[in-house]
Design a protein around this motif. Structure first.
Motif, PDB file in Angstrom:
ATOM      1  N   UNK A  90       0.486  -1.555  -0.159  1.00 53.24           N
ATOM      2  CA  UNK A  90       0.051   0.082   0.054  1.00 53.24           C
ATOM      3  C   UNK A  90       0.991   0.833   0.200  1.00 53.24           C
ATOM      4  N   UNK A  91       1.996   1.467   0.398  1.00 54.86           N
ATOM      5  CA  UNK A  91       2.887   2.484   0.559  1.00 54.86           C
ATOM      6  C   UNK A  91       3.550   2.842  -0.626  1.00 54.86           C
ATOM      7  N   UNK A  92       4.031   1.808  -1.277  1.00 58.20           N
ATOM      8  CA  UNK A  92       4.422   1.384  -3.015  1.00 58.20           C
ATOM      9  C   UNK A  92       4.428   3.024  -3.566  1.00 58.20           C
ATOM     10  N   UNK A  93       3.370   3.099  -3.384  1.00 55.65           N
ATOM     11  CA  UNK A  93       2.972   4.299  -4.587  1.00 55.65           C
ATOM     12  C   UNK A  93       3.151   5.745  -4.105  1.00 55.65           C
ATOM     13  N   UNK A  94       2.657   5.428  -2.783  1.00 57.20           N
ATOM     14  CA  UNK A  94       2.471   6.847  -2.145  1.00 57.20           C
ATOM     15  C   UNK A  94       4.029   7.497  -2.043  1.00 57.20           C
ATOM     16  N   UNK A  95       5.645   6.505  -2.024  1.00 53.05           N
ATOM     17  CA  UNK A  95       6.359   7.612  -1.841  1.00 53.05           C
ATOM     18  C   UNK A  95       7.065   7.151  -3.242  1.00 53.05           C
ATOM     19  N   UNK A 102       8.764  13.664  -3.386  1.00 51.45           N
ATOM     20  CA  UNK A 102       9.922  14.561  -4.646  1.00 51.45           C
ATOM     21  C   UNK A 102      11.094  13.185  -4.547  1.00 51.45           C
ATOM     22  N   UNK A 103      12.116  13.363  -5.325  1.00 52.78           N
ATOM     23  CA  UNK A 103      13.012  12.670  -5.579  1.00 52.78           C
ATOM     24  C   UNK A 103      14.595  13.303  -4.641  1.00 52.78           C
ATOM     25  N   UNK A 104      15.314  12.582  -4.286  1.00 54.00           N
ATOM     26  CA  UNK A 104      16.375  12.746  -3.191  1.00 54.00           C
ATOM     27  C   UNK A 104      17.854  12.041  -3.681  1.00 54.00           C
ATOM     28  N   UNK A 122      11.749  21.328   1.744  1.00 54.53           N
ATOM     29  CA  UNK A 122      10.710  21.410   0.511  1.00 54.53           C
ATOM     30  C   UNK A 122       9.571  20.192   0.141  1.00 54.53           C
ATOM     31  N   UNK A 123       9.987  19.750   0.782  1.00 52.90           N
ATOM     32  CA  UNK A 123       9.615  18.049   0.681  1.00 52.90           C
ATOM     33  C   UNK A 123       8.432  17.696   1.172  1.00 52.90           C
ATOM     34  N   UNK A 130       2.055  13.095  -0.782  1.00 46.64           N
ATOM     35  CA  UNK A 130       2.577  15.045  -1.555  1.00 46.64           C
ATOM     36  C   UNK A 130       4.271  15.004  -0.338  1.00 46.64           C
ATOM     37  N   UNK A 131       4.187  14.300   0.143  1.00 47.35           N
ATOM     38  CA  UNK A 131       5.674  14.278   1.103  1.00 47.35           C
ATOM     39  C   UNK A 131       5.466  13.355   2.400  1.00 47.35           C
ATOM     40  N   UNK A 132       6.629  13.695   2.659  1.00 45.22           N
ATOM     41  CA  UNK A 132       7.089  12.690   4.010  1.00 45.22           C
ATOM     42  C   UNK A 132       7.065  13.695   5.302  1.00 45.22           C
TER      43      UNK A 132
END
Length: 372
Positions: A52-57, A61-63, A301-302, A308-310
């Motif tokens: 369930x978490x995979x599509x959210x992560x 934003x990229x790091x 900013x992420x 949309x972000x952590x």
């Protein structure tokens, strides 16, 4: 032996409390991280990785040092070359007329070798003057030169040979067996064709990347991408510079992994399972397969709790490789450049460590009794 019994009793008193808490080790246990994440001032967010978490992560934003270079699509080019400033043209002018302005009585051909095309695209022809050949193919340029010469020498016939100059050459700078400047044989010359002419890619490069410098723009992709998608093998232009270099992205491994080190990405996209394979897997009898941790830091900013972000900049992802969902998730969870992959230690190691210490004490005591 009796003299050593007090020392044994003292050691027992010291070591027994250690059995109730963790002993210092090379890596933390997973429960330590879980406990710390629940504190108000933890300073990081903990996420259990599952389907369930995979599509959210993936939407966050990229790091790290991400490669954001675009690439040019490939297409078919003409099989002929076009004349550019700096090219060298060699003319052979044949004339059978005994009263020719170009040849002597016993001469049938005049050679005009190595005439350099000027910056404005013209060359000088005797009795004709400057003739512009810029952008013409060698065949069209030959026809134009002969037409220009006909009013003066009607019976003349022209042959033309071309040697590519700087504007019809490309530079293969690095990452191959034979770097250098290569003339383009035609307008259908591709990046992979140039690399082949340079002797192929150096075998010691890890996940080699291609950088194409054209004017003030840099384009990039990986060699693997071009091999898998021949339609992306773009055409070169005169003056292009091509670099082949090792992938600069990396991740770190720490804790109870087979090897604690900095690891270069071995392919364009690496999963958590790929990373563990590169790092040597888990240490047998020491690592906790329920506690594979990925430590990552996002830009300020992420931070945007939700899709949309952590919740915080510093994030710990936890993977349980003892479950089917954890294994499948580890194969899909993407490692970012700069990630720290940590294998935690199993709590059972505490008991093993204490047991080993007791065994060493008894061994010492036994040897001491024999000596006495």
């Amino acid at each position: 032996m009796l003299k050593l019994l007090p020392w044994l009793a003292a050691a027992t008193l010291i070591l027994l409390p250690a059995a109730c808490s963790r002993l210092p080790g090379g890596a933390p246990a997973s429960e330590e991280i879980l406990k710390e994440s629940g504190e108000a001032d933890a300073g990081f967010a903990l996420y259990q990785v599952n389907r369930a978490l995979l599509p959210t992560v993936a939407a966050w934003p990229a790091t790290g040092k991400q490669e954001r270079l675009s690439w040019l699509p490939g297409h078919q080019g003409a099989k002929s070359q076009i004349i550019q400033p700096g090219d060298l043209l060699s003319l052979s002018i044949w004339d059978s007329n005994n009263n020719s302005l170009l040849t002597a009585p016993d001469q049938k051909v005049v050679e005009l070798q190595g005439m350099k095309v000027s910056a404005n695209g013209s060359i000088f022809m005797p009795y004709v003057g400057d003739v512009n050949v810029l952008g013409l193919t060698p065949a069209l340029a030959r026809m134009k030169l002969q037409e220009a010469l006909e009013p003066v020498v009607p019976s003349a016939q022209v042959q033309l040979a071309m040697a590519e100059g700087r504007n019809n050459s490309v530079d293969l700078v690095s990452g191959v067996a034979a770097p250098g400047t290569y003339p383009m044989p035609n307008r259908n010359y591709t990046v992979m064709g140039l690399i082949s002419a340079g002797g192929g890619i150096s075998p010691n490069l890890n996940n080699p990347q291609i950088r194409l410098v054209r004017g003030h723009h840099i384009y990039g992709t990986s060699v693997g991408t071009l091999l898998d998608n021949p339609r992306l093998d773009t055409l070169l232009r005169g003056g292009d510079r091509v670099f082949v270099e090792e992938d600069a992205r990396y991740f770190l491994s720490f804790g109870a992994t087979g090897r604690e080190d900095l690891h270069i990405f071995t392919k364009d996209e690496m999963s958590a399972m790929d990373a563990m394979s590169v790092a040597g897997g888990f240490q047998d009898g020491k690592a906790d397969p329920q506690g594979l941790l990925i430590l990552r830091e996002y830009p300020a900013s992420a931070v945007a709790p939700g899709v949309r972000g952590p919740r915080q900049q510093r994030v710990v992802f936890s993977l349980d490789l003892t479950s089917a969902d954890g294994l499948f998730s580890a194969r899909s969870f993407q490692i970012n450049p700069g990630d720290l992959v940590m294998a935690t230690e199993s709590p059972i190691n505490d008991a093993l460590t204490i047991s080993n210490i007791f065994g060493n004490f008894f061994g010492v005591f036994s040897r001491a009794g024999v000596i006495n």
